[in-house]
Design a protein around this motif. Sequence first.
Motif, short mmCIF file in Angstrom:
data_model
loop_
_atom_site.label_atom_id
_atom_site.label_comp_id
_atom_site.label_asym_id
_atom_site.label_seq_id
_atom_site.Cartn_x
_atom_site.Cartn_y
_atom_site.Cartn_z
N VAL A 188 0.90 -0.98 -0.20
CA VAL A 188 0.30 0.31 -0.10
C VAL A 188 0.74 1.54 -0.20
CG1 VAL A 188 -2.03 1.03 0.57
CG2 VAL A 188 -1.74 -1.18 1.30
N TRP A 189 1.63 1.32 1.05
CA TRP A 189 2.83 2.52 0.28
C TRP A 189 3.03 2.49 -0.81
CZ3 TRP A 189 4.20 7.11 2.14
CH2 TRP A 189 5.02 7.53 2.03
N ASN A 190 3.48 1.68 -1.48
CA ASN A 190 4.66 1.75 -2.81
C ASN A 190 2.96 2.19 -3.26
OD1 ASN A 190 6.79 0.33 -1.48
ND2 ASN A 190 6.64 -1.50 -2.20
N ALA A 191 2.18 2.02 -3.48
CA ALA A 191 0.66 2.79 -4.32
C ALA A 191 1.03 4.18 -3.73
CB ALA A 191 -0.35 2.05 -3.90
N VAL A 192 1.36 4.87 -2.45
CA VAL A 192 0.70 5.63 -2.48
C VAL A 192 1.98 6.59 -2.70
CG1 VAL A 192 0.86 6.98 0.16
CG2 VAL A 192 -0.83 5.46 -0.26
N SER A 193 3.07 5.78 -2.52
CA SER A 193 5.01 7.02 -2.93
C SER A 193 4.74 6.88 -3.69
CB SER A 193 5.68 6.27 -2.43
OG SER A 193 6.16 4.82 -2.63
#
Length: 327
Positions: free
Chosen positions: A287-292
Amino acid sequence: MPYTLTSAATLGYDLVRLPGGRQAAGVVVAALRSGPAERALLAAHHPLRTSDPSADPLHAAEEGARARELAAAGPRLQDTAGAAGAVAAGEQVRLAALAEQLRRSMVGSASAFEHLVRTEAMDPLGGHDDHLGGDPGDGDAALDRALAADVLADAAVAAYAARELPRALRRHLSEPYERAVAGAVPGTFELAPDPRTPWGPALAEVLDGLRHTDAPGRLRWRAAVDAARARGARDAALARSWSEAMHDACWAAHTSGRTAAAAAAQMLAVQAFLDGGFGVDDGATGVWNAVSGCVQGVLVADLLGEESLALLAQPWAAVTGEALAGC
């Protein structure tokens, strides 16, 4: 592995999985924001300058050295190789242990984070501080910078290594920084998106959306990541394409002089991500990768090709049902 401002999304990946990650991101933002006036304020709270008789500089130095020794014991990603090959009581036990180690292990380290704060974050454009109004030949300004770097670095280590350090030691390290921030004019060390920049309004929208994510929203983010992972499993080229798009976006920020702005955006996204109720598992499982990727895409939307931009912005569209502003 060293941390760099150019790869701030990787630093963010580590910070969203740390108990002190929100505070650590704030230290980076403060370092990026620190001009001569901010450095003088931070330096005034250094143990060498404070009038507090309890702030013994020698004791502070000893505590700092002890904290860094303890911080070095934090789990590192390269240490998981042994766990992956170890013989355990059973395959499920081994895989569970490896998954937990991967969940907690950092790409970088406390020392790498401290180095980033002391060097790149305090001088994101490189060279001297002329762009901030400082005189590189001014001895007072140079001393302020050195003392401010100490204050920021101690706070950085205290936040990054919160799992490894005793609470009293963390508080001792971070107290000068916290006093400086508390005594500053509100907003002094903040780095909110500038609405005058091409990316400012869109970035503010993303951060606000993350910050106010509710439980159903978090489920939608996880579903979007799972769907993207399933597509990548069916077609490896899609997974490579996302990585290449992210690389292109980081390179575009670097070559256009937006490295510091992009790094600040990633750190603000760390805080918004955690404020929105996302947890360690969300950080570890994509999820963080998608957000970043969405954040980085916003910063260079005017420079990226349509295909790369669409890949980075796709999770936002899947979660919100709307196109990412500016993309």
